[in-house]
Each structure stands twice: as C-alpha cells, then as structure tokens.
Design a protein around this motif. Sequence first.
Motif, mmCIF file in Angstrom:
data_model
loop_
_atom_site.group_PDB
_atom_site.id
_atom_site.type_symbol
_atom_site.label_atom_id
_atom_site.label_comp_id
_atom_site.label_asym_id
_atom_site.label_seq_id
_atom_site.Cartn_x
_atom_site.Cartn_y
_atom_site.Cartn_z
ATOM 1 N N PHE B 31 -0.046 -5.583 20.200
ATOM 2 C CA PHE B 31 -0.299 -6.160 21.453
ATOM 3 C C PHE B 31 -0.856 -5.036 22.439
ATOM 4 O O PHE B 31 -2.023 -5.645 23.155
ATOM 5 C CB PHE B 31 0.994 -6.699 22.029
ATOM 6 N N SER B 32 -0.382 -3.936 22.478
ATOM 7 C CA SER B 32 -0.718 -2.964 23.585
ATOM 8 C C SER B 32 -2.086 -2.635 23.296
ATOM 9 O O SER B 32 -2.779 -2.545 24.351
ATOM 10 C CB SER B 32 0.223 -1.595 23.487
ATOM 11 N N LEU B 33 -2.408 -2.403 22.132
ATOM 12 C CA LEU B 33 -3.883 -1.799 21.874
ATOM 13 C C LEU B 33 -4.782 -2.905 22.252
ATOM 14 O O LEU B 33 -5.939 -2.457 22.795
ATOM 15 C CB LEU B 33 -3.898 -1.367 20.420
ATOM 16 N N ASN B 34 -4.476 -3.775 21.963
ATOM 17 C CA ASN B 34 -5.536 -5.240 22.366
ATOM 18 C C ASN B 34 -5.659 -5.236 23.652
ATOM 19 O O ASN B 34 -6.659 -5.575 24.256
ATOM 20 C CB ASN B 34 -4.996 -6.518 21.740
ATOM 21 N N ALA B 35 -4.253 -5.400 24.290
ATOM 22 C CA ALA B 35 -4.184 -5.424 25.830
ATOM 23 C C ALA B 35 -5.066 -4.304 26.761
ATOM 24 O O ALA B 35 -5.673 -4.575 27.613
ATOM 25 C CB ALA B 35 -2.808 -5.665 26.179
ATOM 26 N N ILE B 36 -5.079 -3.046 25.979
ATOM 27 C CA ILE B 36 -5.563 -1.853 26.798
ATOM 28 C C ILE B 36 -7.109 -2.166 26.698
ATOM 29 O O ILE B 36 -7.740 -1.916 27.606
ATOM 30 C CB ILE B 36 -5.415 -0.519 26.084
ATOM 31 N N PHE B 37 -7.583 -2.519 25.484
ATOM 32 C CA PHE B 37 -9.140 -2.875 25.317
ATOM 33 C C PHE B 37 -9.538 -4.100 26.211
ATOM 34 O O PHE B 37 -10.757 -3.921 26.788
ATOM 35 C CB PHE B 37 -9.399 -2.676 23.918
ATOM 36 N N ALA B 38 -8.585 -4.962 26.041
ATOM 37 C CA ALA B 38 -9.025 -6.384 27.108
ATOM 38 C C ALA B 38 -8.976 -5.923 28.607
ATOM 39 O O ALA B 38 -9.945 -6.211 29.253
ATOM 40 C CB ALA B 38 -7.900 -7.279 26.973
ATOM 41 N N GLY B 39 -8.196 -4.925 28.888
ATOM 42 C CA GLY B 39 -8.319 -4.122 30.556
ATOM 43 C C GLY B 39 -9.424 -3.422 30.474
ATOM 44 O O GLY B 39 -9.959 -3.650 31.604
ATOM 45 N N VAL B 40 -9.928 -2.747 29.651
ATOM 46 C CA VAL B 40 -10.941 -1.861 29.754
ATOM 47 C C VAL B 40 -12.058 -2.788 30.034
ATOM 48 O O VAL B 40 -13.054 -2.621 30.869
ATOM 49 C CB VAL B 40 -11.083 -0.826 28.594
ATOM 50 N N VAL B 246 -11.138 0.761 15.485
ATOM 51 C CA VAL B 246 -10.037 1.276 15.993
ATOM 52 C C VAL B 246 -9.050 0.417 15.968
ATOM 53 O O VAL B 246 -7.875 0.457 15.358
ATOM 54 C CB VAL B 246 -10.182 2.147 17.235
ATOM 55 N N ILE B 247 -9.307 -0.792 16.485
ATOM 56 C CA ILE B 247 -8.589 -1.773 16.885
ATOM 57 C C ILE B 247 -8.143 -2.324 15.376
ATOM 58 O O ILE B 247 -6.752 -2.568 15.068
ATOM 59 C CB ILE B 247 -8.859 -3.024 17.799
ATOM 60 N N ASN B 248 -8.999 -2.478 14.542
ATOM 61 C CA ASN B 248 -8.645 -3.157 13.353
ATOM 62 C C ASN B 248 -7.681 -2.164 12.381
ATOM 63 O O ASN B 248 -6.667 -2.691 11.818
ATOM 64 C CB ASN B 248 -9.748 -3.172 12.212
ATOM 65 N N LEU B 249 -7.877 -0.873 12.430
ATOM 66 C CA LEU B 249 -7.080 0.078 11.847
ATOM 67 C C LEU B 249 -5.550 -0.029 12.363
ATOM 68 O O LEU B 249 -4.738 0.053 11.676
ATOM 69 C CB LEU B 249 -7.544 1.601 11.944
ATOM 70 N N MET B 250 -5.644 0.153 13.771
ATOM 71 C CA MET B 250 -4.118 -0.188 14.339
ATOM 72 C C MET B 250 -3.570 -1.452 14.058
ATOM 73 O O MET B 250 -2.226 -1.271 13.789
ATOM 74 C CB MET B 250 -4.418 0.109 15.888
#
Lengths: 366, 370
Positions: B31-40, B246-250
Amino acid sequence: MLLAYRNLSQDKTRLAISVIGIALALMLILLLNGFLTGLNRQVTSYLSNSPGSLVVAQKGIRNMLGATSLLPQGVVADSLAIEGVEKVVPILSQFVILDLHDKKQPAYLIGYDPDSGGGPWQLAAGRKPQTDSEIVFDEVLAKRHNLQTTDIFKLMGESYTIVGLSKGTSSWMTSFIFVRKTAIEKLLRIPQTASFLLVVPNNGANLEELSARLDAITGINAVTKTEMAANDISLFSKVFSVPLRLMVAISFLIGTMVVGLVIYTATVERQKEYGVLKAIGASNGTLYRVVIFQALIAALVGSVAGVSFALGLAKLIMVIRPQFLIVLNLSDVAWTLVTGIIMALAAGFFPARVVARLAPATVFRK
Amino acid sequence: MIMLSVHNLFQNKIRLSISIGGVALALSLIFSLNAIFAGVEERITAYINNSGADIFIAQSGVQNMHMASSSMPETVEDEVKTIPGVEFVTPINYVPNMVVVGDERNLAYIIGLPPDAKLGGPWKIFKGSRHPKSGEAIIDRFVAEKTGISIGDEVEIFGRQFVVAGLSEETASLVNSFAFISRSDFSTVRGGANTINFLLVKARPEENPEKLAKTIESQLGNVTARTTAAFSSLEQKVVKDMSTDVINLMNLIGFLIGLAVTALTIYTATLSRRSEYGVMKALGARNSYLYSTVITQALISVAIGFVVGAIFTWLVSIIIQGLGLNLTMNITALSLIKVGSLALLIGCISAVLPIRQISKLDPAMIFRGR
C-alpha cells in the motif's frame, strides 16, 4: 538451552515458515539499503570517472544533477588564467526525457569536446562522436531497447546516429548519454556556453586555495568533485530516505511479529511443561532465558537466511534488470544480523510475560 | 462453517492480533509504496494542472516538463497568437535551480513569467504578490518557513539576490519547490538568450483544445502542442515508467511476506485444533467441509489484515503530512483493488499447508489419545 532448541524444533514446518517470514523481512531491509547504496554509486559515476578535481558551476549551484547550471561567457579563459589551473574541460549538460518504445526514460545528456575530454570513459562498442549528428548511448539502455550502433535515434526533434555504446554509465534514475558540445548547443539553442568546467589542477596545487581563487571570478563558484558528488547523493537520499525508512520500519515490525507469533505459540503449547518446571523450582529467570533463547535461535536462523536470500535476489535482479545496481556492504549485513537480534529480544517480551504469570499450581489442577 | 472458522480464529486473541498485525503490515508495505508513487504523480503535475492553460507548447520532440529541456525562439509566441481559436498565450521560461538562503540550499523549479502573466503563475498565494516584478521572487511558503524568510527578505536565485514579494502554497514537494521570477530577470541571469521554454495557451471557450493543439502543431511544424490533460498524463508516465520495476519488485516481496505470515497463522491455528478436526472427521465430516473451514479462516484473517493495513497506511500518510515532510501519499482505488486481489491470493495459497495436514489426519488417532 537444549530445552529451547527442542521446543522450537518440535514442529519443523512451523519453524520453516517462521524462518522464511523473518528472512523475507530482513531481506527487504537489506535490499532497500543495497539499492540506495547502488543508486548513490550510479548517480556519481560521471563525477568519479571524468577528468579534474574541481568543478566550476554557476554561482549558487553546488551539485550536478539537481540544478541546471549555465556559466557566464568567458569563464573558460578566466579560469585558465588562474594560477594552479593546468587544464579546464567545459561540458554542457541537461536532463532529457527519452521516448523509447512508448516508455519514458530520463537520461543525462552530456555535451563534450572530444579533444578536451569529459565524454564516455569506457566504450563497450563503437567510437566517440565525431560530428554533431552522432551520439554515444549507454550500453544497458541500448540493450533494453534493442538499439545498436548505426541506428538512428531521435531526440528533441533532431536525429542522431548511434556511433558508440558506453560502459558504466547506466542507472535506474539517470543513464548518461553523450554528444559533442556543439551538438547540444544547437539542440538547446544556447551557443558557446557551458554548464560546468572540470578543472585539472597543476601538480601539487592546493585544492582549497585554488577553489578560493576560482570563486573570485564573477558569477561562478568552484566545488571539489568530492563535495559535488556528496551533494548529489544527499539530493537523491532526500528523495528516497523517507519512503525507505518507512519500508524498513514496516519490515522490522513484520519480522518482530513473526518471531513473536512463533515463540508465543511455542510457549503457549508448552505452558504445562513450564508450569511443571516452575513447580519443581525453576526460577522465572531460567524460564525467561529459555523463551528468549528460542526467539534468538529463530531470529538468527532467519537473519542468516535473509542475508542469503538478499545476496541471491540482488544478483538475480541485476541480471534481469541490469539498470539496477544493488550493493550489499559488509556493514549492512552486520546491521541486519543485529536487527535480527533486536527483533528477537522485542518478540520475546509477550511469551516471557505468559511464563512469568504462570502459577505452578495450575499444572496440578489440570 | 463460517462460525467454526471465526471461533477457531478468535479462540486465541493474542495470536490473532499478532497474525493480523503481520498481514496488515505486509500489505501496508505494498500500500505504502503504491501510495508514495501515486502521491509523486499528483505532485509532479501540480504546476501543469494548475497553470490555467488549455494547451502546452514545447520544442519539437519534447513532451515533458520535469527533467526535460525545451527551447523555442520567441517568434513562436506571435505565430501562435495569430491562429484562430487562440484566446491568449503566456510564454514562460523554466529551469531547475536553487533558492539559497544563507547556507540553506533548496532545489527549485524557477519559472520566469512575463508581467501580469495570465497563465502559469502561482495558483494559490498565502501572502503578498502574485506577479513578480523585476528583482522580485515568489517562493513557496514551506521553503520560506523552513528558512525563516518572510516578505521583504532576500533570497539568492541563479547567484543573484531577489526580494521575496509573495509566498505561494501547494508548490513544494519532498525534493523541490517552485519559485517565480520575472522573465526579464530570467533572461538576464541566463545569459540574455531570447528564447522561451514553454508557451501556455488559453483557447477560446467555443474551441476544442485537442483540435486546436493539432492545428498549432500542423501550422507551426517545429513544435509539440499537447492539451493540458495530455501533457499532465505524459508527465505522470515518467514517474510510472521509472517506478514500474521497483513497484513490481516490492509488491512481490510484500506478497511473499504476507503469504509467509498468513500461512504461519493458519498453520498454527489448524495445528492447535488438530484433535477437534479429528473428532469432526470421526463424526463423519467430509474433507471438503474441513478444507472450506480452513480457507474461510485464511480469508477472514487476510480480510481483517487488509482493512487494518489500509487504515494503517492512511494513518501513516496523515502523520507524514503532520510532520511537514511534504511527502504526499495517495491511496487510490486501483491500489485498493490490487492489494485486495493479492490479499485474496495470499489467503487461498496460505491454506494449502493446513489442508494437507487435515487430509493426512486419521480420525482413529483421537481414540488413541493423540
């Protein structure tokens, strides 16, 4: 201690799943750190491999990849006239977004004069650009997009022929690509200008004093390459440090919970036996040690597995996606093992409370 | 069956809390990683989306603003003005540079604006002027507060001193901010080059921006013209394309961790109820019934973990904002669906081991007291 080991290894499937859980959490911590270290190395590769010890930039700019520097006219001659300067290498650089197979790829375009230097430091194939319509592409980026020497590549409306493929210029964030300085001047419509000067000092010149003398030139400042590289790393760390710390904190909590769950279940299952031990005179301290030792065994095995997973996965990632550089330092590995121990101590808290509250009489009532 | 699953799961609340916590944290990693990139993605397009323009014109072959360079002759402005359907245009200059206050250096996108620019200026002003005059700068409020600067103080941009005339809002991200100066100052400090970097176009109300963008491209020939929506989506694509691997890996690592934690929970919960399952088998319960019970248990625990994980990530995003870190985290509907599907998969796979356990269970063993 034998009791702790037997308690833990009594159910091997449970132990295996828990070790995997801890290992994955620690692997993630290690990989994230390795990823950042690799990225730092990649973003400073140009500064590490280009000529000179000092970099002259537009006044107020002290990093290479963050801000766009444009030097005032005549700075090359002014710098060359400074005592202690042997050679200056002007470069004109700019971030560009490449459209490759419908994918957007940021790259750092460097315009250099092949006679002065500042271009690719190692070629995997081909040669350096001899005309303004030639370009040297990063080897990894070219491979990912099936580009070869002699291919025509379009950049900002201009066509370039790929004449060489450079080595060690790849990065997930910013691959480096090279053209002649005169080519980028035309492309950006800024003739006879430079972004940076790479300054090669005379033998024995004091860098600090030389830097101060260069600073006296209007509109510029001189920065050592070491400081500029550190500033670039600090900029990228700023981007990644908050998300990275968040991920590491979550991974740590997960690892702790996995150890906690395993030790808690193992303790609750053996509650009766702990009661008997208490009834025959075992102190709380002895029982705590049994519980903590179990947690330590699980965490240590998980940590070792986590380090092995990280080493394996890092290699695999770099083979499949060569644009990523994951550097696993010995200090990071040591920290991961320490993290595992901290996890074990934190996770042993709940089960230890269970044992402490245990009344020896309960075993006789059941 | 559901009652039995719930009973089994909730029988030991500490174990349930730990396991739900583990699953929730593993899912919150994703969730966090997806949310961070969506925020960016959201922040990176803030300037474009709030520029007020209908169309962005750039140098031919340039379709982005961030990490890109565009340079056009000033004559482009007059050429575009003559095209029917264009209401007005604003030429801007743009380059990443620094806003320096003492030893504090803040990376900033510097925008050079013409006098009384109708488009491309700061869209939300906290204090002071909206239009920078010569020698003036409008900087982000967050940068000003961080460096102790207020209206009337001086900051250094391009190595020159500027008086802060206004403070803008919503113009800062984790890494950089926007600062606005006059175009004349921009040209002076950038070597007096008579170029514009981007041309912002407002279409007449009756004009279709998409059609107008195509007309501009075909009439001028050597520029790229995109509607603001298209330009913004191309900008988001840079972040998307950079972060996909990066997202896929995480996501994969988060998925595996979640799987291990859920498998461990369901395995231990089934193991502790082994004799009860034996009794049920002895009483005639079919394997399929017991399997469904285990799968339901797994699904209930990941469902609770999913909700807790989403709430946890949302709380983290609020805390981060409260800390003034300028990191925007956006939990999107797409990410909820993605993480929800992964959670469902985790629940099903994690039930495999306990199911094997039950299938091997011999009903007779309970009579033997095992």
